[in-house]
Motif scaffolding. Structure first.
Motif, PDB file in Angstrom:
ATOM      1  N   UNK A  28       0.850  -1.188   0.000  1.00 20.91           N
ATOM      2  CA  UNK A  28       0.000   0.000   0.000  1.00 20.91           C
ATOM      3  C   UNK A  28       0.891   1.246   0.000  1.00 20.91           C
ATOM      4  N   UNK A  29       0.686   2.123  -0.938  1.00 22.73           N
ATOM      5  CA  UNK A  29       1.485   3.350  -1.035  1.00 22.73           C
ATOM      6  C   UNK A  29       2.768   3.176  -1.844  1.00 22.73           C
ATOM      7  N   UNK A  30       3.114   1.926  -2.212  1.00 18.46           N
ATOM      8  CA  UNK A  30       4.369   1.700  -2.938  1.00 18.46           C
ATOM      9  C   UNK A  30       4.235   2.048  -4.420  1.00 18.46           C
ATOM     10  N   UNK A  31       5.344   2.514  -4.986  1.00 16.48           N
ATOM     11  CA  UNK A  31       5.367   2.821  -6.417  1.00 16.48           C
ATOM     12  C   UNK A  31       5.842   1.599  -7.190  1.00 16.48           C
ATOM     13  N   UNK A  32       5.098   1.246  -8.239  1.00 13.81           N
ATOM     14  CA  UNK A  32       5.457   0.102  -9.073  1.00 13.81           C
ATOM     15  C   UNK A  32       5.560   0.587 -10.519  1.00 13.81           C
ATOM     16  N   UNK A  33       6.745   0.485 -11.087  1.00 15.41           N
ATOM     17  CA  UNK A  33       6.905   0.902 -12.483  1.00 15.41           C
ATOM     18  C   UNK A  33       6.720  -0.335 -13.358  1.00 15.41           C
ATOM     19  N   UNK A  34       5.810  -0.236 -14.318  1.00 16.23           N
ATOM     20  CA  UNK A  34       5.481  -1.383 -15.165  1.00 16.23           C
ATOM     21  C   UNK A  34       5.852  -1.077 -16.610  1.00 16.23           C
ATOM     22  N   UNK A 119      -9.108   4.482 -18.581  1.00 13.51           N
ATOM     23  CA  UNK A 119     -10.211   5.364 -18.195  1.00 13.51           C
ATOM     24  C   UNK A 119     -11.558   4.655 -18.325  1.00 13.51           C
ATOM     25  N   UNK A 120     -11.677   3.846 -19.364  1.00 14.60           N
ATOM     26  CA  UNK A 120     -12.907   3.095 -19.595  1.00 14.60           C
ATOM     27  C   UNK A 120     -13.168   2.114 -18.444  1.00 14.60           C
ATOM     28  N   UNK A 121     -12.100   1.520 -17.934  1.00 17.45           N
ATOM     29  CA  UNK A 121     -12.218   0.521 -16.861  1.00 17.45           C
ATOM     30  C   UNK A 121     -12.501   1.185 -15.513  1.00 17.45           C
ATOM     31  N   UNK A 122     -12.211   2.483 -15.421  1.00 17.16           N
ATOM     32  CA  UNK A 122     -12.523   3.178 -14.165  1.00 17.16           C
ATOM     33  C   UNK A 122     -11.320   3.772 -13.465  1.00 17.16           C
ATOM     34  N   UNK A 123     -10.155   3.727 -14.120  1.00 15.96           N
ATOM     35  CA  UNK A 123      -8.981   4.401 -13.558  1.00 15.96           C
ATOM     36  C   UNK A 123      -8.917   5.819 -14.121  1.00 15.96           C
ATOM     37  N   UNK A 124      -7.928   6.582 -13.648  1.00 18.69           N
ATOM     38  CA  UNK A 124      -7.732   7.932 -14.205  1.00 18.69           C
ATOM     39  C   UNK A 124      -6.300   7.963 -14.738  1.00 18.69           C
ATOM     40  N   UNK A 125      -6.166   7.914 -16.072  1.00 22.91           N
ATOM     41  CA  UNK A 125      -4.819   7.875 -16.638  1.00 22.91           C
ATOM     42  C   UNK A 125      -4.501   9.180 -17.359  1.00 22.91           C
ATOM     43  N   UNK A 126      -3.225   9.557 -17.332  1.00 18.29           N
ATOM     44  CA  UNK A 126      -2.746  10.681 -18.157  1.00 18.29           C
ATOM     45  C   UNK A 126      -1.584  10.160 -18.982  1.00 18.29           C
ATOM     46  N   UNK A 158      11.556  13.706 -12.607  1.00 16.50           N
ATOM     47  CA  UNK A 158      10.312  12.993 -12.285  1.00 16.50           C
ATOM     48  C   UNK A 158       9.204  13.876 -11.698  1.00 16.50           C
ATOM     49  N   UNK A 159       9.434  15.203 -11.659  1.00 21.17           N
ATOM     50  CA  UNK A 159       8.407  16.091 -11.071  1.00 21.17           C
ATOM     51  C   UNK A 159       7.036  15.864 -11.682  1.00 21.17           C
ATOM     52  N   UNK A 164       1.382  13.880 -10.959  1.00 19.44           N
ATOM     53  CA  UNK A 164       0.239  13.034 -11.336  1.00 19.44           C
ATOM     54  C   UNK A 164      -0.103  12.057 -10.226  1.00 19.44           C
ATOM     55  N   UNK A 165       0.916  11.439  -9.640  1.00 22.82           N
ATOM     56  CA  UNK A 165       0.661  10.456  -8.566  1.00 22.82           C
ATOM     57  C   UNK A 165      -0.002  11.143  -7.376  1.00 22.82           C
ATOM     58  N   UNK A 166       0.467  12.348  -7.046  1.00 27.98           N
ATOM     59  CA  UNK A 166      -0.121  13.094  -5.924  1.00 27.98           C
ATOM     60  C   UNK A 166      -1.611  13.313  -6.102  1.00 27.98           C
ATOM     61  N   UNK A 167      -2.026  13.469  -7.357  1.00 26.47           N
ATOM     62  CA  UNK A 167      -3.449  13.763  -7.633  1.00 26.47           C
ATOM     63  C   UNK A 167      -4.234  12.496  -7.979  1.00 26.47           C
ATOM     64  N   UNK A 168      -3.625  11.336  -7.809  1.00 28.31           N
ATOM     65  CA  UNK A 168      -4.373  10.080  -8.011  1.00 28.31           C
ATOM     66  C   UNK A 168      -4.429   9.571  -9.440  1.00 28.31           C
ATOM     67  N   UNK A 169      -3.598  10.134 -10.318  1.00 32.93           N
ATOM     68  CA  UNK A 169      -3.605   9.667 -11.714  1.00 32.93           C
ATOM     69  C   UNK A 169      -2.613   8.518 -11.935  1.00 32.93           C
TER      70      UNK A 169
END
Ligand code: ADP
Ligand code: MG
Length: 299
Positions: A28-34, A119-126, A158-159, A164-169
């Motif tokens: 929980x809270x961890x960053x995962x780069x895929x 976005x269609x599945x319900x996430x918020x992507x940029x 990486x700013x 984006x991560x801070x705002x939930x994207x």
């Protein structure tokens, strides 16, 4: 027991969720780069499942960051425009016209397809490319002679991802870089993803590809190396068993782990829900590269 019969299936589902609890707590809270590989994203069904997994990761509190490739689509577009694809040591010779097509396909087509699906599945992507916010700054890569606009990453800012991560994207990144000369450069998606994972000090760096993991014998699917530490991984690079597209993959995993990423994983993106299997089960799948590896340390 009556209850158990009546709700049998539901209880089984609940038990599966409970099994994942230690992993959900840990990550929980961890960053995962895929890194989502070009060859593993051809099948539309699988592509949708990968994106469902990523949206689920986000909802259970992880911070997924996606870096995608696009080799097969780029080849198709170049072919339809009658532009010949040439490679030197696995790197695409990239003249100005080719670079235009590469950027168009990566940032215009593939990147936006992934964003729409999430976005269609319900996430918020940029969706962005490495040029946005100077995320990836490159210099001309001359290690293989002059092969045009092929870049070597010199700087990672990486700013823009943090914002984006801070705002939930969910950031979705196309591997194009801006050159110090202001030109656009084509960078290997594995290398770009590894550098981003390093800069973010990611908990996990996961490369989804079209093979079960690192094979000790490339012709034997059952020869997957499930865990390998840094020293053994470096040794493996020198054996000649790692060829083609696996070279930049293992190289960037080694570098990422050396520079602060806890674990790197090379897994089969064609396998249904491979991301969830890797993150939320004791066994994990594919190949794990860590500073040190223990038999029981997927958690
Ligand atoms: P992607 O599109 O995911 O970047 P690549 O084609 O660039 O995929 O790299 C994966 C390929 O690397 C595999 O399909 C396989 O052909 C090749 N490869 C070379 N050596 C190995 C090895 N030792 N184990 C597994 N795959 C290997
Ligand atoms: Mg590749």
């Amino acid at each position: 027991m009556i209850k158990r019969q009546k709700y049998g299936d539901e209880i089984a589902k609940a038990e599966i969720l409970i099994e994942a609890l230690p992993y959900i707590k840990k990550f929980s809270g961890a960053t995962v780069v895929i890194k989502y590989g070009g060859n593993a994203m051809i099948d539309c069904q699988i592509k949708k499942m990968v994106m469902q997994d990523i949206v689920l990761l986000k909802y259970v509190g992880l911070n997924p960051v996606i870096v995608h490739g696009g080799g097969p689509d780029i080849n198709k577009m170049l072919e339809s425009l009658n532009i010949e694809s040439k490679f030197v040591n696995g790197l695409r010779v990239t003249d100005e016209k080719t670079m235009e097509v590469v950027e168009m396909v990566l940032t215009g087509k593939i990147n936006k397809e992934i964003v729409s699906l999430i976005n269609e599945i319900g996430g918020k992507a940029i969706g962005i490319s490495g040029k946005d916010g100077k995320l990836l700054v490159a210099e001309k890569d001359t290690a293989n002679g002059d092969i045009g606009y092929v870049g070597k990453i010199e700087e990672v800012n990486i700013d823009v991802i943090k914002m984006m991560l801070d705002k939930g994207f969910i950031p979705v990144i196309a591997p194009c870089a801006v050159g110090k000369d202001g030109k656009t450069y084509n960078v290997n998606a594995d290398t770009a993803a590894g550098k981003i994972a390093e800069a973010l000090k990611a908990e996990k760096f996961i490369l989804l590809t079209d093979v079960e993991g690192i094979l000790s014998d490339v012709n034997d699917k059952s020869s997957v190396i499930s865990r390998i530490d840094l020293d053994a991984a470096k040794e493996l690079m020198t054996t000649g068993k790692i060829t083609g597209g696996m070279i930049p993959k293992l190289k960037c995993c080694i570098q990422a782990v050396e520079n602060g990423v806890k674990r790197a994983h090379i897994i089969d993106g064609r396998l249904t829900h491979s991301l969830l299997l890797e993150i939320f089960t004791d066994e994990g799948i594919g190949t794990m590269i860590g500073k040190e590896c223990f038999d029981d340390d997927n958690l």
